[in-house]
Design an enzyme around this catalytic site. Structure first.
Site, PDB file in Angstrom:
ATOM      1  CE  LYS A   1      38.242  52.603  48.564  1.00  0.00           C
ATOM      2  NZ  LYS A   1      37.571  53.796  47.989  1.00  0.00           N
TER       3      LYS A   1
ATOM      4  CG  HIS B   1      33.136  51.521  41.975  1.00  0.00           C
ATOM      5  ND1 HIS B   1      33.685  50.834  40.917  1.00  0.00           N
ATOM      6  CD2 HIS B   1      34.133  52.284  42.488  1.00  0.00           C
ATOM      7  CE1 HIS B   1      34.966  51.166  40.805  1.00  0.00           C
ATOM      8  NE2 HIS B   1      35.261  52.045  41.739  1.00  0.00           N
TER       9      HIS B   1
ATOM     10  CD  GLU C   1      32.962  57.108  45.411  1.00  0.00           C
ATOM     11  OE1 GLU C   1      33.299  55.915  45.287  1.00  0.00           O
ATOM     12  OE2 GLU C   1      31.990  57.449  46.108  1.00  0.00           O
TER      13      GLU C   1
END
Ligand SMILES: Cc1ncc(COP(=O)(O)O)c(C=O)c1O
Length: 456
Positions: A67, A195, A272
């Site tokens: 993204k 996250h 990530e």
């Protein structure tokens, strides 16, 4: 310089850097009226980030967050170096798989997925996927043949620049119930993800989240799950132009992992990272297309009034918040340009603002800074523009996205190929140093309330 085009990037000739390509492009277009904004992306910078990652976080396999920047050249470079990928949608999965990436290197890291896209993942072998609710478990049980589920937990991301746990992540107290539900549905939960928020400013958030993940692993074990995957998400800085440096964060993460998930626990650890890999690879160059001089008595004038500093200059450039600078709205970015034209040492500085090209008053890039007197046709350079910029840029008002020129040096390319064929060997300092670096440039633009100074 005569870059050799191969595929969709150009090789830099020996001794030349991405900065030289910027100069070349500026020189080429300065002789015409066609002074469109453009990017130069140094794919070698992505290689350097990868080496830096493997050195600082040797236990953690990066799954790049597509993204952040879904450029094919970026994704291809990372795929060649063997990273995995965090995909949030069918289109991102398609992009990554079109490059031949094995589904085992993909995590579908979106806890709230459309049913048709769950089916797509199932049909294309993508098994790892995150969830944070009972409803999602029901959908996965029904529409995926063989999911390996990862429970996303919430973090205290109150100090992050972009908060994510206000939208995603189960609270710790909800995890037992979710795991019981998964067990009742016959689903396989293989691990935990979190996250800490993008643009993390407090490394303790990672250690707290790692300790929370340990609790969830223990609950999972009680319920009979064989959990073997920890995913520590993103949040790492994309440049060194920040208060909290990458290595300061990793020096907190590593001991926390050793404490809660020691090597002999045999838990596979992934992350990530998005911004970390791409921000500094991209430099955006924009052109001043219009200028308005506001005299202190509030009289607007198009004429130069040489010699007076009692004025504010408004500059209009050919990319704005509906294009690359959407990061100002969506990513809370503060963008300051470098001057392309080197000013004289005694040149006066003027207060000014910088605006995008659209007809919207919201389209402002810099509210207040000081710069020498610039003219229509002059260039401004914005560094660190690879993360959350081109990926979300629109063509509102008919303004096209800037062209992107991808470059890489031969030594960097050879290094990528070596990693591709032999895997990565522990990189050392000299290995990083032999790769070409971005040259520094004089920074003459100042934020409000700071005395003007040059930083070379
Ligand atoms: C699930 C997930 N993973 C990874 C990322 C990438 O984060 P960063 O760019 O801070 O590394 C994001 C960003 O929004 C995200 O939502």
């Amino acid at each position: 310089m005569n870059p050799t085009t191969e595929s969709n990037f150009s090789f830099l000739e020996e001794g030349f850097s991405a900065r030289d390509v910027i100069e070349q492009k500026i020189n080429e277009s300065s002789s015409t009226d066609d002074r469109d904004a453009f990017y130069v992306c140094d794919l070698g910078d992505i290689l350097k980030k990868h080496l830096r990652w493997t050195r600082a976080l040797p236990r953690i396999t990066p799954f790049y967050a597509v993204k952040c920047n879904d450029s094919r050249s970026v994704v291809t470079t990372l795929a060649s170096m063997g990273t995995g990928f965090d995909c949030a949608s069918k289109t991102e999965i398609q992009l990554v798989q079109s490059l031949g990436v094995d589904p085992s290197r993909i995590i579908y890291a979106n806890p709230c997925k459309q049913v048709s896209q769950i089916k797509y993942a199932s049909a294309h072998g993508v098994q790892m996927m995150t969830f944070d609710s009972e409803v999602e478990l029901g959908k996965v049980a029904r529409y995926h043949d063989n999911a390996k589920l990862v429970l996303r937990i919430a973090t205290d991301d109150s100090k992050a620049v972009c908060r994510l746990s206000i939208k995603f992540g189960a609270q710790l107290k909800a995890c037992r119930g979710l795991l019981e539900k998964a067990r009742d549905l016959g689903l396989d939960v293989v691990g935990v993800s979190f996250h800490v928020g993008s643009g993390c400013t407090d490394p303790q958030t990672y250690s707290q989240a790692i300790s929370d993940a340990r609790c969830v692993f223990d609950i999972g074990a009680e319920l009979g799950f064989d959990m073997n995957l920890l995913d520590i998400g993103g949040g790492f800085p994309g440049s060194d132009d920040v208060d909290l440096k990458f290595e300061e964060i990793t020096s907190v993460i590593n001991p926390a992992l050793d404490k809660y998930f020691p090597v002999d626990s045999l838990v596979k650890i992934i992350a990530e990272p998005g911004r970390f890999y791409v921000a500094s690879a991209y430099t955006l160059v924009v052109n001043i297309i219009a200028k308005k001089v506001i005299l202190d008595d509030d009289n607007a004038s198009d004429d130069e009034d040489e010699g007076t500093t009692d004025r504010t200059n408004m500059y209009y450039v050919n990319d704005g918040v509906y294009g690359s600078f959407n990061c100002i709205l969506y990513d809370h970015a503060h963008c300051l340009p470098l001057l392309h034209k080197r000013p004289k040492s005694d040149e006066p500085l003027y207060p000014c603002s910088i605006w995008g090209p659209t007809c919207d008053g919201l389209d402002r890039i810099v509210e207040q800074c000081t710069m020498p007197d610039l003219q229509v046709g002059d260039w401004l350079v914005f560094e660190n523009m690879g993360a959350y910029t081109v990926a979300a840029a629109s063509t509102f008002n008919g303004f096209q996205r800037p062209d992107i020129y991808y470059v890489i040096s031969r030594p960097s390319w050879n290094h990528v190929e070596r990693i591709s064929s032999e895997g990565i060997h522990a990189p050392d300092e000299c290995c990083l140093q032999e790769l070409p670096v971005h040259c520094g440039r004089e920074r003459l633009v100042e934020m409000p309330n700071k005395p003007p100074q040059s930083v070379v």
